[in-house]
Design an enzyme around this catalytic site. Sequence first.
Site, PDB file in Angstrom:
ATOM      1  CD  GLU A 276     -17.622  -7.162  30.843  1.00 34.70           C
ATOM      2  OE1 GLU A 276     -16.547  -7.146  30.196  1.00 34.70           O
ATOM      3  OE2 GLU A 276     -18.005  -6.207  31.529  1.00 34.70           O
ATOM      4  CG  HIS A 294     -15.779  -3.559  29.501  1.00 36.85           C
ATOM      5  ND1 HIS A 294     -15.420  -4.575  30.341  1.00 36.85           N
ATOM      6  CD2 HIS A 294     -15.033  -2.484  29.887  1.00 36.85           C
ATOM      7  CE1 HIS A 294     -14.501  -4.155  31.203  1.00 36.85           C
ATOM      8  NE2 HIS A 294     -14.251  -2.883  30.933  1.00 36.85           N
TER       9      HIS A 294
END
Length: 323
Positions: A276, A294
């Site tokens: 990420e 997320h």
Amino acid sequence: MKILANDGIDAAGKNALQELGYTVLTDKVSQEELASFIVKENVIGLLVRSATTARKELIDTCAGTLRFIGRGGVGIDNIDKDYAESKGIRVFNTPGASSQSVAELVMSLMFASARFTYQSGANMSSRGNTEFDKLKKDFSKGIELRGKTLGIIGFGKIGRSLASYALGCGMNVLAFDVYTPESSEVEVTVGTQTLRIHVPMEAMETVLQKSDFVSLHVPKQKDGSAVIGEAQLAMMKKGAVIINSSRGGVVHEDALIASLNSGHLRMAALDVFEKEPTPRQDLLAHPLVISTPHIGASTLEAQERIGLEIAARVKEIMSEVQA
């Protein structure tokens, strides 16, 4: 007194901190400039979510300025907690504020993987008016959650909240947790009634072997390696679904793709990724992967609870520091 909420904060939390007399800064500061900004602006408190890290180098630079670092969320693996506290900087998180939101996302991912709603929805937008019958056939082999077994790896606040939802849907629940005793009970609310239901605690291997769905709520191992790798995926039932809403890297991504490609797993649902904010494209594009960016704790209700809990912890910590 200035507090930097570098990954943002809900308006309710910001207002609560301002009422305590703090100036709350919410403009994003880059990771590279963060330490110098904190010192220059005399920031006494740093609030983060997942995007910002507080490692040894930042702590060394800011040790004379920062009094606390708070994380809005459950884990604190993006903060060198022990080192910060050795330098006199208090570290805290908000473990209870987002548990319901994460649990509800996991439930939605289980329903989506059981009934192909993610894949069929994506295909309907482009092929629904020309290949309706084909899509109906392609996605006609859904399954029901009722009567299936959910295995929960990590039975903290989120795991327990998830168990409550799953039991309410008629699922069987098994759990594994390093810190939880052999037996555990959770509260399940049905209408106006609250029931206490026993959840068997098993070895992780047993949970993996017996579960139709496995949901992960643990950090990576201390050495940074995955909790679920090739060996653990092979233990899972053929046709099972794995869901990761905890941390990227808890599941070994290469091993996961191999398991999906072999036909061993039915599907994977991922809210977190190892790289990420730039997760690998082959994982995102895999036809058997449901992905979300997320957003486990990203509900309006959770963000408000997180903000208010942060304000309460700041008040508590600063009262102790000033005493």
